[in-house]
Scaffold this motif. Structure first.
Motif, mmCIF file in Angstrom:
data_model
loop_
_atom_site.group_PDB
_atom_site.id
_atom_site.type_symbol
_atom_site.label_atom_id
_atom_site.label_comp_id
_atom_site.label_asym_id
_atom_site.label_seq_id
_atom_site.Cartn_x
_atom_site.Cartn_y
_atom_site.Cartn_z
ATOM 1 N N ASP A 13 0.811 -1.221 0.000
ATOM 2 C CA ASP A 13 0.000 0.000 0.000
ATOM 3 C C ASP A 13 0.844 1.270 0.000
ATOM 4 N N CYS A 14 2.078 1.184 0.479
ATOM 5 C CA CYS A 14 2.934 2.364 0.511
ATOM 6 C C CYS A 14 4.404 1.964 0.526
ATOM 7 N N VAL A 15 5.236 2.893 0.094
ATOM 8 C CA VAL A 15 6.692 2.740 0.137
ATOM 9 C C VAL A 15 7.234 3.827 1.050
ATOM 10 N N VAL A 16 8.133 3.438 1.973
ATOM 11 C CA VAL A 16 8.720 4.396 2.906
ATOM 12 C C VAL A 16 10.229 4.201 2.917
ATOM 13 N N GLY A 17 10.963 5.308 2.804
ATOM 14 C CA GLY A 17 12.419 5.269 2.897
ATOM 15 C C GLY A 17 12.889 5.701 4.268
ATOM 16 N N VAL A 18 13.951 5.054 4.747
ATOM 17 C CA VAL A 18 14.540 5.437 6.024
ATOM 18 C C VAL A 18 15.381 6.694 5.809
ATOM 19 N N PRO A 19 15.089 7.778 6.542
ATOM 20 C CA PRO A 19 15.833 9.034 6.323
ATOM 21 C C PRO A 19 17.312 8.865 6.686
ATOM 22 N N ASP A 20 18.198 9.658 6.030
ATOM 23 C CA ASP A 20 17.929 10.484 4.871
ATOM 24 C C ASP A 20 18.323 9.756 3.588
ATOM 25 N N THR A 21 19.313 8.873 3.720
ATOM 26 C CA THR A 21 19.937 8.274 2.535
ATOM 27 C C THR A 21 18.952 7.510 1.677
ATOM 28 N N LEU A 71 15.735 7.858 1.215
ATOM 29 C CA LEU A 71 14.566 8.546 0.650
ATOM 30 C C LEU A 71 14.571 8.536 -0.884
ATOM 31 N N PRO A 72 15.692 8.805 -1.556
ATOM 32 C CA PRO A 72 15.684 8.677 -3.022
ATOM 33 C C PRO A 72 15.448 7.246 -3.494
ATOM 34 N N PHE A 73 15.916 6.243 -2.730
ATOM 35 C CA PHE A 73 15.625 4.852 -3.088
ATOM 36 C C PHE A 73 14.113 4.625 -3.122
ATOM 37 N N ALA A 74 13.451 5.100 -2.063
ATOM 38 C CA ALA A 74 12.001 4.917 -1.965
ATOM 39 C C ALA A 74 11.273 5.656 -3.075
ATOM 40 N N LEU A 75 11.731 6.850 -3.414
ATOM 41 C CA LEU A 75 11.111 7.613 -4.488
ATOM 42 C C LEU A 75 11.267 6.905 -5.826
ATOM 43 N N GLY A 76 12.456 6.369 -6.083
ATOM 44 C CA GLY A 76 12.678 5.617 -7.324
ATOM 45 C C GLY A 76 11.819 4.368 -7.387
ATOM 46 N N TYR A 77 11.712 3.656 -6.246
ATOM 47 C CA TYR A 77 10.873 2.451 -6.201
ATOM 48 C C TYR A 77 9.415 2.813 -6.458
ATOM 49 N N SER A 78 8.959 3.890 -5.825
ATOM 50 C CA SER A 78 7.567 4.323 -5.985
ATOM 51 C C SER A 78 7.265 4.682 -7.439
ATOM 52 N N ARG A 79 8.135 5.434 -8.070
ATOM 53 C CA ARG A 79 7.912 5.847 -9.455
ATOM 54 C C ARG A 79 7.857 4.643 -10.393
ATOM 55 N N LYS A 80 8.740 3.668 -10.145
ATOM 56 C CA LYS A 80 8.807 2.508 -11.030
ATOM 57 C C LYS A 80 7.642 1.552 -10.794
ATOM 58 N N SER A 81 7.240 1.373 -9.536
ATOM 59 C CA SER A 81 6.216 0.397 -9.188
ATOM 60 C C SER A 81 4.803 0.956 -9.224
ATOM 61 N N GLY A 82 4.673 2.270 -9.090
ATOM 62 C CA GLY A 82 3.347 2.880 -9.004
ATOM 63 C C GLY A 82 2.757 2.859 -7.611
ATOM 64 N N ILE A 83 3.481 2.332 -6.634
ATOM 65 C CA ILE A 83 3.012 2.312 -5.246
ATOM 66 C C ILE A 83 3.289 3.675 -4.612
ATOM 67 N N PRO A 84 2.312 4.298 -3.959
ATOM 68 C CA PRO A 84 2.533 5.628 -3.384
ATOM 69 C C PRO A 84 3.656 5.627 -2.343
ATOM 70 N N MET A 85 4.392 6.714 -2.312
ATOM 71 C CA MET A 85 5.435 6.890 -1.304
ATOM 72 C C MET A 85 4.906 7.750 -0.170
ATOM 73 N N ASP A 86 5.185 7.318 1.057
ATOM 74 C CA ASP A 86 4.836 8.103 2.242
ATOM 75 C C ASP A 86 6.107 8.530 2.966
ATOM 76 N N LEU A 87 6.064 9.700 3.608
ATOM 77 C CA LEU A 87 7.124 10.104 4.524
ATOM 78 C C LEU A 87 6.756 9.553 5.894
ATOM 79 N N ARG A 112 0.109 -2.379 4.186
ATOM 80 C CA ARG A 112 1.221 -3.246 3.782
ATOM 81 C C ARG A 112 2.353 -2.314 3.325
ATOM 82 N N VAL A 113 3.478 -2.418 4.012
ATOM 83 C CA VAL A 113 4.533 -1.423 3.857
ATOM 84 C C VAL A 113 5.772 -2.034 3.205
ATOM 85 N N VAL A 114 6.318 -1.350 2.196
ATOM 86 C CA VAL A 114 7.670 -1.619 1.706
ATOM 87 C C VAL A 114 8.579 -0.590 2.364
ATOM 88 N N LEU A 115 9.469 -1.056 3.224
ATOM 89 C CA LEU A 115 10.387 -0.177 3.941
ATOM 90 C C LEU A 115 11.779 -0.352 3.345
#
Length: 402
Positions: free
Chosen positions: A235-243, A245-261, A300-303
């Protein structure tokens, strides 16, 4: 791991202590448990201050000068002799012998020792000497503050902080000697180009530029590679700050799963991989990873994190996400497994402390409380970076000098 900076003003009327102070803060993400500065004043006097605190807490006192060097890391640098002061990024043996040789003849000292560490030094006759290791393991760049000062630094971030700008990266095996009248460059060794993979994945700041690579864009590509290698229903992708966060953004863009902070920070940044004791690691986790309940409740979280060393950070984090109501937690790591100690000064400990070297994936998932865990493949790393001129010894056990 360390951040280095050297500044030399072309006119002795300058007092560069504040430039050095803020420039050092611009590289403190590279190491913050020790710091130190050496400043050169009129008459060839080098004065040094060292501290077991972060650069922002370093007491300069009455130190002034028109040239100087700074260090942020995990060792007690700079090291000073009568005519020179030296700070290094990496591992040095017989440091007192090397300092004496460097003071006598910098070029011959480096040629004789062929060091795998990078350094900056200030001499009492008014020179900054900067050398980048011939393997390219540790980054080093040269820039300036208008026509008034020359700057050498581990990363361009310290130059940006003080209003300077990057001129170019110093090449592996290159020495640069700066005085008030001249900037001299010499290639002492042919570059072998084994760039440190941890620099790309974790160490460099996301607004930096290392080895001709823009770190932010590179980390977006790592996230995209993770999405290609591990498509997960979530349901969401979350990156562990700070490093991460770009990983999570890239995953979200490619997968279509929304990214949350999913997290907010308390206080100054603490990089738990660089922490020197268990208490600091645990407190650091709580300070940098305060979870936001609505980002995780009934989801359901992708961390995504940048690396896993002992598993302490992620175990604590997953526990907190479960407590806040996460239905599933799937862990993705933006690097291949860390399985071997680094002999070049990166904070990767002995194999017995590395969880990925000692347990299979399903057992690791149980230990940290996750539904699944996956690492970026080595080929995925090569693809994201765009070349294979890398040191991946901490992932494969094979090192450039062994």
């Amino acid at each position: 791991m360390a951040g280095l900076i050297g500044i030399l003003a072309f006119d002795k009327i300058w007092n560069i202590n504040k430039f050095l102070y803020y420039g050092l803060i611009g590289v403190q993400h590279r190491g913050y448990t020790r710091s130190g500065v050496s400043l050169l004043s009129e008459g060839g006097l080098i004065r040094t201050a060292r501290s077991s605190v972060a650069p922002e807490d370093l007491e300069f006192g009455e130190l002034e000068g028109w040239a100087g060097i700074g260090y942020a890391g995990t060792s007690n640098y700079p090291i000073q002799s009568e005519g020179i002061s030296l700070a290094i990024d990496g591992v040095i043996k017989d440091q007192e012998v090397f300092v004496k040789e460097l003071e006598k003849d910098p070029v011959e000292a480096v040629k004789r020792n062929k060091p795998t560490f990078t350094f900056v030094a200030i001499t009492k006759d008014g020179r900054i000497i900067a050398y980048r290791d011939y393997l390219g393991l540790k980054p080093l760049s040269i820039g300036g503050f208008g026509f008034d000062m020359a700057i050498v630094s581990s990363e361009m971030t310290s130059m940006n902080v003080i209003g300077g700008e990057l001129r170019r990266e110093i090449e592996p095996g290159e020495m640069v000697i700066i005085d008030r009248l001249n900037v001299e460059s010499m290639k002492l060794f042919s570059p072998e180009k084994n760039y440190c993979s941890i620099e790309y994945i974790y160490q460099a700041r996301i607004d930096s530029f290392v080895d001709e690579k823009e770190i932010y864009s590179l980390r977006l590509r790592i996230g995209e590679k993770l999405a290609e290698e591990y498509p997960i229903e979530a349901d969401c992708v979350v990156g562990v700050p700070d490093t991460a966060l770009p990983f999570a953004l890239g995953y979200s863009r490619k997968s279509g799963i929304p990214m949350d902070l999913g997290f907010t920070r308390t206080g100054s940044p603490i990089r738990t991989m660089l922490a020197s004791d268990d208490f600091t690691k645990v407190v650091g986790i709580q300070l940098k990873l305060n979870p936001i309940k609505t980002a995780f409740f009934n989801k359901r979280v992708v961390l995504i994190d940048d690396s896993m060393v002992t598993g302490t950070t992620l175990k604590n984090t997953v526990f907190n996400l479960r407590r806040l109501g996460a239905k599933e937690v799937h862990i993705l790591i933006g690097s291949p497994k860390l399985t071997s100690k680094c002999p070049y000064g990166v904070a990767v400990p002995e194999e017995k402390e590395l969880i990925a070297a000692n347990l299979p994936d399903d057992e690791i998932a149980k230990v940290i409380g996750a539904d699944s865990i996956h690492w970026l493949s080595l080929n995925g790393l090569y693809s994201a970076i765009g070349h294979r001129d890398l040191c991946v010894g901490c992932m494969t056990g094979k090192y450039p000098t062994r």
